[in-house]
Design a protein around this motif. Structure first.
Motif, PDB file in Angstrom:
ATOM      1  N   GLU A   1      18.069  -5.197  -5.790  1.00 15.65           N
ATOM      2  CA  GLU A   1      16.796  -5.601  -6.406  1.00 15.65           C
ATOM      3  C   GLU A   1      17.052  -6.334  -7.726  1.00 15.65           C
ATOM      4  O   GLU A   1      16.396  -7.333  -8.041  1.00 15.65           O
ATOM      5  CB  GLU A   1      15.937  -4.353  -6.637  1.00 15.65           C
ATOM      6  CG  GLU A   1      14.589  -4.619  -7.255  1.00 15.65           C
ATOM      7  CD  GLU A   1      13.873  -3.337  -7.671  1.00 15.65           C
ATOM      8  OE1 GLU A   1      13.099  -3.390  -8.647  1.00 15.65           O
ATOM      9  OE2 GLU A   1      14.082  -2.283  -7.035  1.00 15.65           O
TER      10      GLU A   1
ATOM     11  N   MET B   1      11.900   1.007  -4.671  1.00 13.50           N
ATOM     12  CA  MET B   1      10.768   0.083  -4.665  1.00 13.50           C
ATOM     13  C   MET B   1      11.004  -0.966  -3.574  1.00 13.50           C
ATOM     14  O   MET B   1      12.001  -1.684  -3.601  1.00 13.50           O
ATOM     15  CB  MET B   1      10.639  -0.585  -6.028  1.00 13.50           C
ATOM     16  CG  MET B   1      10.685   0.386  -7.200  1.00 13.50           C
ATOM     17  SD  MET B   1       9.264   1.486  -7.284  1.00 13.50           S
ATOM     18  CE  MET B   1       8.222   0.573  -8.397  1.00 13.50           C
TER      19      MET B   1
ATOM     20  N   CYS C   1      10.427  -5.499  -6.962  1.00 12.59           N
ATOM     21  CA  CYS C   1       9.697  -5.101  -8.167  1.00 12.59           C
ATOM     22  C   CYS C   1      10.242  -5.799  -9.411  1.00 12.59           C
ATOM     23  O   CYS C   1       9.481  -6.342 -10.213  1.00 12.59           O
ATOM     24  CB  CYS C   1       9.768  -3.587  -8.326  1.00 12.59           C
ATOM     25  SG  CYS C   1       8.795  -2.954  -9.718  1.00 12.59           S
TER      26      CYS C   1
ATOM     27  N   GLN D   1       9.284  -9.421  -9.622  1.00 17.54           N
ATOM     28  CA  GLN D   1       7.885  -9.559 -10.035  1.00 17.54           C
ATOM     29  C   GLN D   1       7.763  -9.376 -11.543  1.00 17.54           C
ATOM     30  O   GLN D   1       7.004 -10.089 -12.221  1.00 17.54           O
ATOM     31  CB  GLN D   1       7.015  -8.528  -9.309  1.00 17.54           C
ATOM     32  CG  GLN D   1       6.896  -8.762  -7.804  1.00 17.54           C
ATOM     33  CD  GLN D   1       6.051  -7.707  -7.103  1.00 17.54           C
ATOM     34  OE1 GLN D   1       5.131  -7.136  -7.672  1.00 17.54           O
ATOM     35  NE2 GLN D   1       6.378  -7.435  -5.841  1.00 17.54           N
TER      36      GLN D   1
ATOM     37  N   SER E   1       6.623  -1.299 -15.017  1.00 17.46           N
ATOM     38  CA  SER E   1       5.953  -1.384 -13.724  1.00 17.46           C
ATOM     39  C   SER E   1       5.042  -0.178 -13.561  1.00 17.46           C
ATOM     40  O   SER E   1       5.390   0.930 -13.984  1.00 17.46           O
ATOM     41  CB  SER E   1       6.969  -1.437 -12.580  1.00 17.46           C
ATOM     42  OG  SER E   1       7.626  -0.202 -12.426  1.00 17.46           O
TER      43      SER E   1
ATOM     44  N   ARG F   1      10.651   1.136 -13.552  1.00 21.77           N
ATOM     45  CA  ARG F   1      11.215  -0.182 -13.841  1.00 21.77           C
ATOM     46  C   ARG F   1      10.671  -0.645 -15.187  1.00 21.77           C
ATOM     47  O   ARG F   1       9.471  -0.570 -15.436  1.00 21.77           O
ATOM     48  CB  ARG F   1      10.843  -1.215 -12.766  1.00 21.77           C
ATOM     49  CG  ARG F   1      11.319  -0.885 -11.359  1.00 21.77           C
ATOM     50  CD  ARG F   1      12.826  -0.994 -11.224  1.00 21.77           C
ATOM     51  NE  ARG F   1      13.276  -0.789  -9.865  1.00 21.77           N
ATOM     52  CZ  ARG F   1      13.573   0.389  -9.335  1.00 21.77           C
ATOM     53  NH1 ARG F   1      13.430   1.486 -10.055  1.00 21.77           N
ATOM     54  NH2 ARG F   1      14.021   0.484  -8.095  1.00 21.77           N
TER      55      ARG F   1
ATOM     56  N   PHE G   1       2.836  -3.181  -9.414  1.00 16.52           N
ATOM     57  CA  PHE G   1       3.795  -3.590  -8.383  1.00 16.52           C
ATOM     58  C   PHE G   1       3.090  -3.809  -7.048  1.00 16.52           C
ATOM     59  O   PHE G   1       2.396  -2.920  -6.549  1.00 16.52           O
ATOM     60  CB  PHE G   1       4.881  -2.523  -8.247  1.00 16.52           C
ATOM     61  CG  PHE G   1       5.828  -2.724  -7.100  1.00 16.52           C
ATOM     62  CD1 PHE G   1       6.416  -3.957  -6.864  1.00 16.52           C
ATOM     63  CD2 PHE G   1       6.147  -1.672  -6.255  1.00 16.52           C
ATOM     64  CE1 PHE G   1       7.295  -4.138  -5.816  1.00 16.52           C
ATOM     65  CE2 PHE G   1       7.023  -1.834  -5.194  1.00 16.52           C
ATOM     66  CZ  PHE G   1       7.592  -3.084  -4.976  1.00 16.52           C
TER      67      PHE G   1
ATOM     68  N   ARG H   1       6.412   2.334  -3.165  1.00 20.15           N
ATOM     69  CA  ARG H   1       7.350   3.146  -3.941  1.00 20.15           C
ATOM     70  C   ARG H   1       7.634   4.432  -3.183  1.00 20.15           C
ATOM     71  O   ARG H   1       6.729   5.068  -2.656  1.00 20.15           O
ATOM     72  CB  ARG H   1       6.743   3.480  -5.293  1.00 20.15           C
ATOM     73  CG  ARG H   1       7.423   4.632  -6.032  1.00 20.15           C
ATOM     74  CD  ARG H   1       6.560   5.079  -7.188  1.00 20.15           C
ATOM     75  NE  ARG H   1       7.120   6.240  -7.878  1.00 20.15           N
ATOM     76  CZ  ARG H   1       6.790   7.495  -7.618  1.00 20.15           C
ATOM     77  NH1 ARG H   1       5.915   7.779  -6.681  1.00 20.15           N
ATOM     78  NH2 ARG H   1       7.333   8.487  -8.304  1.00 20.15           N
TER      79      ARG H   1
END
Length: 292
Positions: free
Chosen positions: A47, A137, A143, A146, A160, A208, A250, A254
Motif C-alpha cells: 500500500e 485497508m 488508503c 488516497q 484516515s 493511517r 477512506f 477496513r
C-alpha cells in the motif's frame, strides 16, 4: 504541481508482542501471520509503495528480526527455485532496493507515540506517513494513495477515518469534525474512546496518518497519557490549530486484524475475491454454514 515536500517515508510500528494471538505469535511476529498467502506487513508495504513512498522504517522490538528477513534476499530459496525452473515473480514484492528498508529498536514498550518518536532521526525534517499493519485497508486506489492525493491538496496533517455505527464509537479514537469538502473533513479535535452519548461524530481514526515532522518535537516533551503510555493521539491533538489538520474518509474496506475475528474475516473476504480460489472457498463456506 504541488510545492509541498513529497511523502517519501513511512513508519511501521511493529514492536508489539501480539499477545492476542498466542500461542501462534510466541515465535512468529503477528505482522507475519498470513492473510491467505501474504503476511499482514506485506499488505501495508505494498500500500505504501503504491502511494509513492520510497523508504520503509520499521520500529521493531526483541524477537522481530523475522520481519527484516522477510524483506531480505533469500539466496538458498531463490537458487533452488531457479534451478527447478520456478518463477521468482511471487517474491518480487518482498525485495527492497538497498537502503530503502531501515529498522530502529523500541527497547521499552511505552506506546504508539513513543514508537513513532524512536524514528525521529530517520524522519528528519520531512513530512512522513504512519501505517499500522494491524489495520488491513483494502481499496483501489489504496488508503495511503488516497491520503497522499489529499495531502497535495491541503498539506498539513492528515488522518484516515471511517464512519461506523454510532453505538461502536466508544471503542475508537473519534474526530470532532469541522468543515467538510467531499472526502475531506477539517479536524477540530480528537477524542479517545468517548462514551457513545458524548462522541462528537461517528468518524473513527483508522490506522493511517500523514504528519508533519513537528510532531516529533511534540512527542519529545510529552508525558505519559492513557494506560501509562505516550499516546500519539495526544501529540496530534496538540497540533490541531497550529497546522492544517484534516481527515480523509477512506473509500474502501477496513479489517481489524488485531482481533482474531477481524483476522478471520479478512482472510475469508480476500480469499473469496481471488480468481484462483474464490469459487472453491465460496462453496466451502456455504457447505460449512449449511452444517455439511
Amino acid at each position: 504541481m504541488s510545492s509541498r515536500k513529497p511523502i517519501r517515508k513511512a513508519v511501521f510500528p511493529v514492536a508489539g508482542l501480539g499477545t492476542r494471538f498466542l500461542p501462534a505469535t510466541k515465535a512468529i511476529p503477528k505482522e507475519l501471520l498470513p492473510i491467505v498467502d501474504r503476511p499482514l506487513i506485506q499488505y501495508a508495504v505494498d500500500e505504501a509503495r503504491e502511494a509513492g513512498i520510497e523508504q520503509m522504517i520499521f520500529v521493531t522490538g526483541r524477537g522481530k528480526t523475522a520481519i527484516v528477513e522477510h524483506f531480505d534476499i533469500a539466496y538458498e530459496l531463490e537458487t533452488t527455485m531457479a534451478e527447478r525452473g520456478k518463477s521468482l515473480d511471487v517474491l518480487e514484492s518482498t525485495r527492497f532496493t538497498p537502503g530503502d528498508m531501515i529498522t530502529v529498536r523500541q527497547q521499552v514498550p511505552l506506546g504508539l507515540g513513543h514508537a513513532i518518536w524512536c524514528a525521529r532521526a530517520i524522519v528528519g525534517d520531512e513530512p512522513f506517513a504512519i501505517m499500522l499493519p494491524d489495520e488491513l485497508m483494502v481499496g483501489s486506489p489504496g488508503c495511503m494513495a488516497q491520503m497522499v492525493a489529499a495531502y497535495h491538496e491541503v498539506g498539513g496533517n492528515l488522518i484516515s477515518v471511517l464512519e461506523v455505527p454510532r453505538e461502536e464509537v466508544s471503542s475508537y479514537g473519534v474526530i470532532t469534525p469541522g468543515a467538510e469538502n467531499g472526502a475531506l473533513t477539517e479536524v477540530l479535535g480528537l477524542v479517545e474512546k468517548p462514551p457513545v452519548e458524548e462522541a462528537p461524530s461517528n468518524k473513527i481514526v483508522s490506522g493511517r496518518y500523514i504528519l508533519q515532522p513537528e510532531v516529533m518535537r511534540t512527542l519529545e516533551g510529552q508525558g505519559k497519557g492513557a494506560g501509562g503510555e505516550i499516546q500519539l493521539t495526544d501529540a496530534m491533538a496538540r497540533m490541531i490549530g497550529q497546522q492544517p489538520f484534516h481527515a480523509v474518509t477512506f473509500a474502501g474496506r477496513r479489517y481489524d486484524c488485531g482481533s482474531k475475528t477481524g483476522f478471520v474475516e479478512a482472510t475469508l473476504a480476500l480469499a473469496l475475491e481471488r480468481e484462483d480460489m474464490g469459487r472453491e472457498i465460496r462453496a466451502i463456506a456455504e457447505r460449512l454454514l449449511a452444517g455439511g
